[in-house]
Design an enzyme around this catalytic site. Structure first.
Site, PDB file in Angstrom:
ATOM      1  N   GLU A  60       0.827  -1.202   0.000  1.00 37.90           N
ATOM      2  CA  GLU A  60       0.000   0.000   0.000  1.00 37.90           C
ATOM      3  C   GLU A  60       0.867   1.260   0.000  1.00 37.90           C
ATOM      4  OE1 GLU A  60      -0.389  -2.542   2.100  1.00 37.90           O
ATOM      5  OE2 GLU A  60      -2.262  -3.422   1.395  1.00 37.90           O
ATOM      6  N   ARG A 269       8.859 -12.209   1.776  1.00 35.10           N
ATOM      7  CA  ARG A 269       8.015 -11.070   2.120  1.00 35.10           C
ATOM      8  C   ARG A 269       8.379 -10.471   3.474  1.00 35.10           C
ATOM      9  NH1 ARG A 269       4.501  -7.440  -0.335  1.00 35.10           N
ATOM     10  NH2 ARG A 269       2.857  -6.809   1.082  1.00 35.10           N
ATOM     11  N   GLY A 310      12.481  -3.104  -0.058  1.00 36.68           N
ATOM     12  CA  GLY A 310      12.201  -2.108  -1.082  1.00 36.68           C
ATOM     13  C   GLY A 310      12.929  -2.288  -2.398  1.00 36.68           C
ATOM     14  N   LEU A 337       1.358  -6.511 -11.261  1.00 37.03           N
ATOM     15  CA  LEU A 337       1.628  -5.412 -12.189  1.00 37.03           C
ATOM     16  C   LEU A 337       3.072  -4.921 -12.098  1.00 37.03           C
ATOM     17  CD1 LEU A 337      -1.665  -3.423 -11.647  1.00 37.03           C
ATOM     18  CD2 LEU A 337      -1.055  -4.799 -13.646  1.00 37.03           C
TER      19      LEU A 337
END
Length: 431
Positions: A60, A269, A310, A337
């Site tokens: 997010e 993750r 990141g 995406l």
């Protein structure tokens, strides 16, 4: 009102258990026991009277980048506070925006913590994202006549069924938003079926389509390409969760017998699992290089373990094939995406519940491969065989792999624009 009173009482009674849950979770990730005061509404922030944007975690935070950049440019006089719930999201805010924004955790959703938080920050606007429906925060903000905006709103069929059981609580909360900007018409209809007034809900598009190749990202990708990986074909497995690495490793080992130059880039993750993933690789006899240690990538390297935060997007840029994880078992998938930005062939597992709309569009556009199979542990053998088959096929059929990537990139370009539409709504609320 009676339903809210019940919620307020329960949230206060459950507060000790929620704090205990954070402490238990901190056994694996120590950051969960830090900054507890912020969880209770005690935020050490000096500037108030600005805008609050809440983005729960890493995905997010990355998705709101164009919104935050737009707000910083258009309203330089207003302090901008970005809140998160997870420590990894917190780290991503610092990495992505630095000291250009204020940052703290969102408070636990009880009357005392929320009102302390709002009294400190005194925002002119509160922006929540996706499925972040916190009844007390929404109610307290509304009572203070602070405009509320829900952006990039999504509601899966599964979440809709769960929320229907709490309709008495969720429906009033939805109608305290000035606007709800849904990712798709399907999501818009779900919010309306949950009780949101139709005139408050519109389809603005999905912010996650509004990712772009920035100069900084291009520089990062080019720096990775300069490392000695030219003699490897690269498979990047991004945002993997427990159980998925074992499945991916088994498929990789079998495919590597046919393609000895294959390099697996694993990007777990959660940071607390980095060491466990390295141990798992070594148990399978694989030679591991760690990104954080700047280990050399040689011809004998099997796995490049990205144990930094990141950098996943840049690693997709050097891939021959991208596996978007979180999709093999119960998690519900991560953003497909991101590799589409680089026109890379994408493979996902059977569970893409978090990205149903995006997934369906990519499949219709022939821009992605989704594995079929049952997600439960006893059927991992079937899934790893399907993954092995697709890896072998795409590595051998380069024209087909290239077409997949190009189709995905074309779809991404076609659907951009949600950030501008969201920015327009924000301007109307602030002006």
């Amino acid at each position: 009102m009676f339903s809210l009173l019940i919620y307020q009482l329960l949230s206060l009674l459950l507060l000790p258990l929620l704090l205990l849950a954070l402490l238990v979770r901190s056994r694996k990730q120590v950051a969960y026991r830090q900054r507890i005061g912020e969880r209770l509404g005690w935020v050490g922030i000096q500037q108030h009277g600005g805008i609050i944007v809440h983005a729960a975690s890493v995905g997010e935070v990355m998705a709101i980048k164009p919104i935050v950049e737009g707000l910083l440019k258009q309203y330089p006089e207003l302090p901008l506070t970005v809140t998160t719930f997870t420590p990894t999201g917190s780290a991503q805010v610092t990495k992505q925006f630095g000291d250009r924004v204020q940052h703290c955790y969102i408070p636990l959703d009880n009357m005392i913590s929320v009102n302390l938080f709002l009294s400190t920050l005194k925002p002119k606007l509160l922006i929540l994202m996706e499925t972040e429906l916190w009844p007390q925060l929404i109610h307290s903000t509304f009572k203070r006549n602070i405009p509320l905006l829900l952006i990039n709103a999504r509601l899966s069929q599964k979440s809709l069924a769960s929320y229907q059981k709490l309709r008495w609580l969720i429906s009033p909360a939805l109608n305290k938003f000035h606007r709800i900007l849904a990712q798709s018409e399907e999501n818009r209809d779900r919010f309306i079926s949950l009780g949101a007034a139709p005139e408050r809900v519109s389809h603005s598009g999905n912010l996650k389509y509004d990712i772009r190749l920035t100069e900084a990202l291009e520089t990062k990708v080019e720096a990775l390409r300069q490392l000695p990986i030219a003699n490897h074909r690269v498979v990047v497995a991004g945002s993997t969760h427990q159980g998925e690495e074992a499945l991916i490793i088994k498929a990789f080992i079998n495919v590597k017998e046919l393609y000895p130059d294959l390099l697996l880039v694993l990007v777990p993750r959660h940071p607390e699992r980095f060491d466990k993933v390295q141990d798992l690789c070594q148990q399978h006899g694989l030679a591991v290089a760690r990104r954080s240690a700047n280990d050399a990538i040689g011809e004998q390297t099997d796995v490049w373990l990205v144990d930094t935060l990141g950098e996943l997007l840049a690693f997709y840029g050097i891939a021959d094939i991208c596996i978007v994880a979180g999709s093999f078992f119960e998690v519900g998938g991560h953003n497909p995406l991101e590799p589409a930005l680089f026109a890379k062939p994408i493979i996902v597992g059977p569970n893409m519940a978090n990205f149903n709309d995006v997934c369906e569009q990519l499949l219709r556009a022939e821009g992605m491969v989704q594995l079929k199979g049952v997600q439960h542990a006893p059927h991992q053998q079937q899934l790893h065989q399907h993954l092995q088959h697709e890896l072998q096929h795409l590595l051998g059929a380069r024209d087909e792999a290239k077409a997949l990537g190009q189709n995905a990139a074309a779809l991404l370009a076609k659907n951009q624009g949600a950030a501008q539409r969201t920015q327009t709504e924000i301007e109307q609320l602030l002006n």
